[in-house]
Design a protein around this motif. Structure first.
Motif, PDB file in Angstrom:
ATOM      1  N   UNK A  60       0.792  -1.324   0.024  1.00 21.78           N
ATOM      2  CA  UNK A  60       0.021   0.018  -0.298  1.00 21.78           C
ATOM      3  C   UNK A  60       0.869   1.139  -0.095  1.00 21.78           C
ATOM      4  N   UNK A  61       2.045   1.210   0.522  1.00 22.05           N
ATOM      5  CA  UNK A  61       2.940   2.306   0.904  1.00 22.05           C
ATOM      6  C   UNK A  61       3.520   2.591  -0.341  1.00 22.05           C
ATOM      7  N   UNK A  62       3.001   3.194  -1.315  1.00 21.53           N
ATOM      8  CA  UNK A  62       3.762   3.255  -2.665  1.00 21.53           C
ATOM      9  C   UNK A  62       4.428   4.811  -2.657  1.00 21.53           C
ATOM     10  N   UNK A  63       4.716   5.534  -3.671  1.00 19.90           N
ATOM     11  CA  UNK A  63       5.457   6.761  -3.847  1.00 19.90           C
ATOM     12  C   UNK A  63       4.522   7.780  -3.389  1.00 19.90           C
ATOM     13  N   UNK A  64       3.381   7.848  -3.396  1.00 20.03           N
ATOM     14  CA  UNK A  64       2.287   8.709  -2.784  1.00 20.03           C
ATOM     15  C   UNK A  64       2.611   9.205  -1.201  1.00 20.03           C
ATOM     16  N   UNK A  65       3.153   8.112  -0.411  1.00 20.37           N
ATOM     17  CA  UNK A  65       3.518   8.063   0.663  1.00 20.37           C
ATOM     18  C   UNK A  65       4.870   8.291   1.232  1.00 20.37           C
ATOM     19  N   UNK A  66       5.062   9.281   2.336  1.00 20.68           N
ATOM     20  CA  UNK A  66       6.287   9.358   2.993  1.00 20.68           C
ATOM     21  C   UNK A  66       6.201   9.483   4.238  1.00 20.68           C
ATOM     22  N   UNK A  67       7.267   9.216   5.033  1.00 25.18           N
ATOM     23  CA  UNK A  67       7.137   9.254   6.447  1.00 25.18           C
ATOM     24  C   UNK A  67       8.532  10.095   6.977  1.00 25.18           C
ATOM     25  N   UNK A  68       8.383  10.685   8.201  1.00 28.21           N
ATOM     26  CA  UNK A  68       9.580  11.546   8.577  1.00 28.21           C
ATOM     27  C   UNK A  68       9.446  11.678   9.930  1.00 28.21           C
ATOM     28  N   UNK A  69      10.703  11.929  10.616  1.00 33.48           N
ATOM     29  CA  UNK A  69      10.747  12.390  11.856  1.00 33.48           C
ATOM     30  C   UNK A  69      11.646  13.471  11.758  1.00 33.48           C
ATOM     31  N   UNK A  70      10.748  14.675  11.807  1.00 36.30           N
ATOM     32  CA  UNK A  70      11.351  15.740  11.671  1.00 36.30           C
ATOM     33  C   UNK A  70      12.235  16.577  12.884  1.00 36.30           C
ATOM     34  N   UNK A  71      11.777  15.965  13.932  1.00 36.78           N
ATOM     35  CA  UNK A  71      12.446  16.308  15.178  1.00 36.78           C
ATOM     36  C   UNK A  71      12.483  15.222  16.095  1.00 36.78           C
ATOM     37  N   UNK A  72      12.764  15.575  17.457  1.00 33.75           N
ATOM     38  CA  UNK A  72      13.089  14.378  18.334  1.00 33.75           C
ATOM     39  C   UNK A  72      11.656  13.753  19.050  1.00 33.75           C
ATOM     40  N   UNK A  73      10.574  14.567  18.639  1.00 30.83           N
ATOM     41  CA  UNK A  73       9.220  13.871  19.199  1.00 30.83           C
ATOM     42  C   UNK A  73       8.181  13.568  18.139  1.00 30.83           C
ATOM     43  N   UNK A  74       8.282  14.309  17.284  1.00 27.65           N
ATOM     44  CA  UNK A  74       7.236  14.062  16.005  1.00 27.65           C
ATOM     45  C   UNK A  74       7.420  12.804  15.084  1.00 27.65           C
ATOM     46  N   UNK A  75       6.408  12.192  14.547  1.00 21.27           N
ATOM     47  CA  UNK A  75       6.703  11.377  13.460  1.00 21.27           C
ATOM     48  C   UNK A  75       5.390  11.733  12.529  1.00 21.27           C
ATOM     49  N   UNK A  76       5.699  11.739  11.107  1.00 27.70           N
ATOM     50  CA  UNK A  76       4.681  12.187  10.192  1.00 27.70           C
ATOM     51  C   UNK A  76       4.396  11.297   9.135  1.00 27.70           C
ATOM     52  N   UNK A  77       3.277  11.306   8.595  1.00 26.99           N
ATOM     53  CA  UNK A  77       2.768  10.517   7.195  1.00 26.99           C
ATOM     54  C   UNK A  77       2.210  11.901   6.591  1.00 26.99           C
ATOM     55  N   UNK A  78       2.955  11.626   5.292  1.00 26.64           N
ATOM     56  CA  UNK A  78       2.364  12.613   4.272  1.00 26.64           C
ATOM     57  C   UNK A  78       2.032  11.817   3.202  1.00 26.64           C
ATOM     58  N   UNK A  79       0.697  12.353   2.606  1.00 28.67           N
ATOM     59  CA  UNK A  79       0.303  11.818   1.435  1.00 28.67           C
ATOM     60  C   UNK A  79       0.334  12.753   0.323  1.00 28.67           C
TER      61      UNK A  79
END
Lengths: 116, 114
Positions: A60-79
């Protein structure tokens, strides 16, 4: 008791728009995950993340999706460009590093994404 | 490959009667098995887990589950249902290593009547 938090609780977006879902994992956890649950269907694994790298991902996790740990506390999912079929509840989870074979994922309350 | 089959999509019980939610698994490895509960508009909460120690596992709120390798089952039970037990229950399998996916069953909706 420590818990995983997610924001926003509900996100409405138009098809083709980019969305970022945010999660704050439990502070001493090192593994982070995203799952989704389309209405009426089972919870599906998207991706796991460790040491600033994707550890495992599903089809399911294709090129439209990305994840990031931008700092020491957050975790993001980008579509990147949302589709109608991206409408779902998205759950973030975190777990400690593997120790003695014990392994437990703690889930956040979820973000309901509605794509119109 | 791993998979989970929850044999009932919906179970209805009366308050004070026993609860049985059935789960069968398939795994190429020695699995870790979990039951999670989801109350309406809430996140997923871990009820109990099996990780190759005791085959009878006790969890929160009086729930327990028994791992039966010969039957590839991990059924969830509770001696006496409470109204607050009404929720969606998910049987989950994993290889048990950190960073790997949890594989969810389709879920069983438990209804409890007074």
């Amino acid at each position: 008791e420590p818990e995983v938090t997610q924001t926003p609780s509900h996100q409405v977006t138009q098809m083709g728009q980019e969305v970022i879902l945010r999660c704050v994992p439990i502070s001493n956890h090192l593994y982070f995950y995203w799952y989704r649950q389309i209405l009426g269907q089972k919870v599906e694994f998207l991706v796991s993340f460790y040491n600033n790298e994707i550890s495992e991902k599903s089809e399911i996790f294709d090129d439209q999706f990305s994840v990031e740990r931008p700092d020491g506390s957050n975790f993001t999912l980008k579509i990147r460009s949302t589709k109608l079929e991206d409408s779902a509840m998205y759950f973030c989870a975190s777990s400690e590093a593997d120790s003695g074979g014990l392994y437990e994922q703690y889930f956040g309350p979820g973000t309901r994404l509605t794509v119109t | 490959a791993q998979s989970v089959t929850q044999l009932d999509s919906h179970v209805s019980v009366s308050e004070g009667t026993p609860v049985l939610l059935r789960c069968n698994y398939s795994s190429s490895y020695s699995p870790s098995l979990f039951w999670y509960v989801q109350h309406p508009n809430k996140g997923l909460q871990l009820l109990l887990k099996y990780t190759s120690a005791a085959t009878l596992v006790k969890g929160i709120n009086g729930f327990e589950a028994e791992f039966k390798k010969s039957e590839t089952s991990f059924h969830l039970t509770k001696p006496s249902a409470h109204m607050s037990d009404a929720a969606e229950y998910f049987c989950v399998v994993s290889v048990g290593q950190a960073g790997t996916a949890l594989i969810f069953g389709k879920g069983t909706t438990l209804s409890v009547s007074s």
